[in-house]
Scaffold this active site. Structure first.
Site, PDB file in Angstrom:
ATOM      1  N   LYS A  97       0.114   5.288  -6.160  1.00 30.06           N
ATOM      2  CA  LYS A  97      -0.940   5.341  -7.191  1.00 30.06           C
ATOM      3  C   LYS A  97      -1.757   6.622  -7.065  1.00 30.06           C
ATOM      4  O   LYS A  97      -1.981   7.336  -8.046  1.00 30.06           O
ATOM      5  CB  LYS A  97      -1.812   4.087  -7.049  1.00 30.06           C
ATOM      6  CG  LYS A  97      -3.024   3.961  -7.947  1.00 30.06           C
ATOM      7  CD  LYS A  97      -4.273   4.624  -7.464  1.00 30.06           C
ATOM      8  CE  LYS A  97      -4.805   4.228  -6.129  1.00 30.06           C
ATOM      9  NZ  LYS A  97      -5.397   2.918  -6.012  1.00 30.06           N
ATOM     10  N   HIS A 137     -26.018  22.256  -0.393  1.00 29.17           N
ATOM     11  CA  HIS A 137     -26.244  22.842  -1.705  1.00 29.17           C
ATOM     12  C   HIS A 137     -25.284  23.991  -1.984  1.00 29.17           C
ATOM     13  O   HIS A 137     -25.048  24.799  -1.087  1.00 29.17           O
ATOM     14  CB  HIS A 137     -27.691  23.361  -1.780  1.00 29.17           C
ATOM     15  CG  HIS A 137     -28.061  23.855  -3.140  1.00 29.17           C
ATOM     16  ND1 HIS A 137     -28.276  22.996  -4.198  1.00 29.17           N
ATOM     17  CD2 HIS A 137     -28.211  25.115  -3.608  1.00 29.17           C
ATOM     18  CE1 HIS A 137     -28.558  23.714  -5.262  1.00 29.17           C
ATOM     19  NE2 HIS A 137     -28.522  24.998  -4.951  1.00 29.17           N
ATOM     20  N   GLU A 174     -25.599  16.000  -2.610  1.00 26.18           N
ATOM     21  CA  GLU A 174     -27.002  16.194  -2.198  1.00 26.18           C
ATOM     22  C   GLU A 174     -27.960  15.329  -3.014  1.00 26.18           C
ATOM     23  O   GLU A 174     -29.076  15.049  -2.589  1.00 26.18           O
ATOM     24  CB  GLU A 174     -27.417  17.674  -2.265  1.00 26.18           C
ATOM     25  CG  GLU A 174     -27.479  18.250  -3.665  1.00 26.18           C
ATOM     26  CD  GLU A 174     -27.893  19.732  -3.676  1.00 26.18           C
ATOM     27  OE1 GLU A 174     -28.771  20.102  -2.896  1.00 26.18           O
ATOM     28  OE2 GLU A 174     -27.309  20.505  -4.462  1.00 26.18           O
ATOM     29  N   CYS A 218       0.828  -1.210   0.000  1.00 29.99           N
ATOM     30  CA  CYS A 218       0.000   0.000   0.000  1.00 29.99           C
ATOM     31  C   CYS A 218       0.864   1.262   0.000  1.00 29.99           C
ATOM     32  O   CYS A 218       0.653   2.170  -0.790  1.00 29.99           O
ATOM     33  CB  CYS A 218      -0.931  -0.009   1.201  1.00 29.99           C
ATOM     34  SG  CYS A 218      -1.804   1.544   1.423  1.00 29.99           S
ATOM     35  N   CYS A 268      -1.450   1.756  -3.068  1.00 30.09           N
ATOM     36  CA  CYS A 268      -2.426   2.842  -2.893  1.00 30.09           C
ATOM     37  C   CYS A 268      -1.786   4.235  -2.874  1.00 30.09           C
ATOM     38  O   CYS A 268      -2.267   5.150  -3.549  1.00 30.09           O
ATOM     39  CB  CYS A 268      -3.190   2.663  -1.579  1.00 30.09           C
ATOM     40  SG  CYS A 268      -3.531   0.969  -1.141  1.00 30.09           S
ATOM     41  N   TYR A 304      -9.185  -3.173 -10.815  1.00 35.84           N
ATOM     42  CA  TYR A 304      -8.809  -1.890 -10.225  1.00 35.84           C
ATOM     43  C   TYR A 304      -7.572  -1.303 -10.916  1.00 35.84           C
ATOM     44  O   TYR A 304      -7.554  -0.156 -11.325  1.00 35.84           O
ATOM     45  CB  TYR A 304      -8.402  -2.074  -8.763  1.00 35.84           C
ATOM     46  CG  TYR A 304      -9.484  -2.394  -7.783  1.00 35.84           C
ATOM     47  CD1 TYR A 304      -9.971  -1.405  -6.935  1.00 35.84           C
ATOM     48  CD2 TYR A 304      -9.978  -3.682  -7.637  1.00 35.84           C
ATOM     49  CE1 TYR A 304     -10.918  -1.689  -5.975  1.00 35.84           C
ATOM     50  CE2 TYR A 304     -10.934  -3.983  -6.675  1.00 35.84           C
ATOM     51  CZ  TYR A 304     -11.396  -2.981  -5.854  1.00 35.84           C
ATOM     52  OH  TYR A 304     -12.335  -3.265  -4.912  1.00 35.84           O
ATOM     53  N   GLU A 356      -7.277   2.060 -13.226  1.00 37.58           N
ATOM     54  CA  GLU A 356      -6.591   3.208 -12.625  1.00 37.58           C
ATOM     55  C   GLU A 356      -5.397   3.653 -13.475  1.00 37.58           C
ATOM     56  O   GLU A 356      -5.205   4.847 -13.716  1.00 37.58           O
ATOM     57  CB  GLU A 356      -6.155   2.859 -11.203  1.00 37.58           C
ATOM     58  CG  GLU A 356      -7.356   2.716 -10.267  1.00 37.58           C
ATOM     59  CD  GLU A 356      -7.030   2.271  -8.848  1.00 37.58           C
ATOM     60  OE1 GLU A 356      -7.913   2.365  -7.990  1.00 37.58           O
ATOM     61  OE2 GLU A 356      -5.893   1.815  -8.588  1.00 37.58           O
TER      62      GLU A 356
END
Ligand code: NDP
Length: 497
Positions: free
Chosen positions: A79, A470, A475, A71, A76, A211, A215
């Site tokens: 990346k 908003h 939302e 990782c 991760c 993945y 990616e």
């Protein structure tokens, strides 16, 4: 298998040898899961904790790794740094309609980003080492192997072998990228090398549609490369919600990635102009780089598991019970090497549960329900809970599906033609939200909060009664008033595309 053994170990029915163990716990592998387990075990009262890890290098091999693991060093973290870097390309295009006068050609300096990325992973590697030292975890550099139910042999760089005894052993050795068995496969690279390339490829070919494939397609395309993505299904990201997979495919194509569904590679040949790639449809293409993003395999082969009879499955994954205990009561395993749900936060959870159970006096099992996850394509996809297909398969009654597809506000000015898509899958009878997905900017940031709601058992009515922020894309999750479709369990689930 091991329940009785686990109980014995945590009830403290110790044998006479306990006082003579070198360690209460010895961890093999200092990736995310192993480091978490070692630190928390020390905090929960393990007095002597040892661990071993291979020497640091960005590209791993059977004898090279580094504290921080996949990782931090070659997964991760680097990346995401590259995703940030790549996203500036399309963002700069979008900036023009917001009034930014940019030059016709904005140069991208790959070497500069690569150096920054390497500096960062070296920094994190140092932080991880310091965290271990601060927790009084003794770290050894070398390859760990099981030498007995309570013994680990550490082979150092110079070949010296030292054996340590431990009351408990934890295996957290992760997984490694695999290459498909095709002629010329040695000419291709895996994600390890892709994160450390000397030069940015001008022409990149990627095999796979999980993945990593999706990616890297986004990363290289964002940086200006020509990218051809070959995959054997009709849509990328098998296992995700089919409707969202189609959205990702459309977005990748919209960003200029050449999609080759239902196609695989059969051969790679080195030529003067680059690597010649041949497909099973007889097409040929020349690339500077060919990335195999065709899955990862558990790192279990060199652990000498057979010496103590630890059971593995056909993929080499260590078999564990729900408390991460192997078939040998004193030995546990967590993370990718067990091939349960191969994500860093899951390895962290498994490491925490291990420490609580074995040293914290609480029996805690990892909870695999409602784990959110994300694919960091540009734009990203993020999900939590059940896909529509899973909900149809698992539910007893009717499912209500709510979808929203809209032009994000930023695109109304930038002119980018790319919709954000959101989806909620709801149990019609209980009104409980079973699953949520989003593909669009900031999807992972939004989905983390949605995951809390789903973990708390939120109903659609509670989503609807929540006031929105908003103006935001998020939302939309609380304003999906009308049902898009209702599906009964008798409806045939869509085939896996
Ligand atoms: P995945 O398992 O996600 O995807 C593998 C892909 O390779 C699939 O598209 C699969 O096709 C294809 N494939 C496998 N074998 C072959 C073959 N022989 N020929 C052609 N295609 C093949 O693996 P990745 O390598 O992308 O990622 C590994 C793991 O790393 C993931 O499972 C994930 O857990 C983790 N990861 C997580 C990330 C995140 O959280 N964002 C990021 C990166 C990795 P098919 O679907 O047809 O089987």
């Amino acid at each position: 298998m091991a329940n009785l053994g686990r109980k014995m170990m945590i009830d403290g029915e110790v044998d006479d040898a306990e006082a003579n163990y070198d360690f209460d716990l010895f961890v093999i592998g200092a990736g995310s899961g192993g480091v978490r387990a070692a630190r928390f075990s020390a905090q929960f009262g393990a007095k002597k904790v040892g661990m071993c890890e291979l020497p640091f290098h960005p590209i791993s091999s059977e004898v090279i790794g580094g504290v921080g693991g996949t990782c931090v060093i070659r997964g991760c973290v680097p990346k995401k740094i590259l995703v940030y870097g790549a996203a500036f390309g399309p963002d700069l295009e979008d900036a023009r309609n917001f009034g930014w006068e940019l030059s016709e050609k904005n140069d991208f300096n790959w070497k500069k980003l690569l150096q920054k990325k390497t500096d960062e992973i070296v920094r994190l590697n140092g932080i991880y080492k310091r965290m271990l030292a601060n927790s009084n975890v003794k770290l050894y550099e070398g390859e760990g192997r099981i030498a007995g139910p309570n013994e680990v042999e550490v082979i150092q760089l110079d070949g010296t072998k030292i054996t340590y005894s431990a009351k408990h052993i934890l295996i957290a050795t992760g997984s490694r990228a695999q290459r498909p068995p095709i002629p010329g496969q040695e000419l291709g690279i895996t994600s390890d090398e892709a994160l450390s390339l000397e030069d940015l490829p001008r022409r990149a070919v990627i095999l796979g549609a999980g993945y990593i494939a999706v990616e890297f397609a986004s990363i290289w395309r964002g940086m200006g490369a020509t990218v051809d993505l070959f995959f054997r299904r009709e849509l990328p990201l098998r296992g995700f919600d089919d409707e969202m997979r189609a959205v990702v495919a459309r977005n990748l194509e919209g960003r200029g990635i050449n999609m080759h569904p239902c196609t695989t590679l059969t051969e790679l040949v080195k030529t003067e102009d680059g690597i010649k790639v041949t497909t099973d449809h007889g097409e040929e293409l020349i690339a500077d780089v060919v990335l195999f993003a065709t899955g990862r395999a558990p790192n279990s082969k060199r652990l000498n598991l057979e010496a103590v009879g630890i059971e593995v499955d056909r993929s080499g994954a260590i078999k564990v019970d729900e408390y991460s205990q192997t078939s040998v009561p004193s030995i546990y395993a967590i993370g990718d090497v067990t091939n349960r749900m191969n994500l860093t936060p899951v390895a962290l959870m498994e490491g925490t549960c291990f420490a609580k159970t074995v040293f914290g006096g609480q029996q805690v099992k990892p909870d695999y329900e409602h784990i959110p996850y994300a694919v960091f394509s540009i734009p990203p996809l993020s999900v939590v809970g059940l896909s529509e297909e899973e909900a149809i398969e698992k539910a007893n009654g009717e499912i209500s599906v709510f979808t929203s597809s809209f032009n994000p506000m930023k695109n109304t000015i930038s002119g980018r033609q790319e919709k954000t898509v959101m989806k909620l899958v709801v149990d019609s009878e209980t009104d409980k939200v079973l699953g949520a997905s989003m593909c669009g900017p900031d999807a992972p940031e939004i989905m983390q909060g949605i995951a809390v709601a789903l973990k708390c058992g939120a109903t659609k009515a509670q989503f609807d009664s929540t006031v929105g922020i908003h103006p935001s894309a998020a939302e939309e999750f609380v304003t999906m008033r009308s049902v898009t479709r209702r599906v009964s369990p008798s409806s045939k689930p869509k085939t896996n595309l």
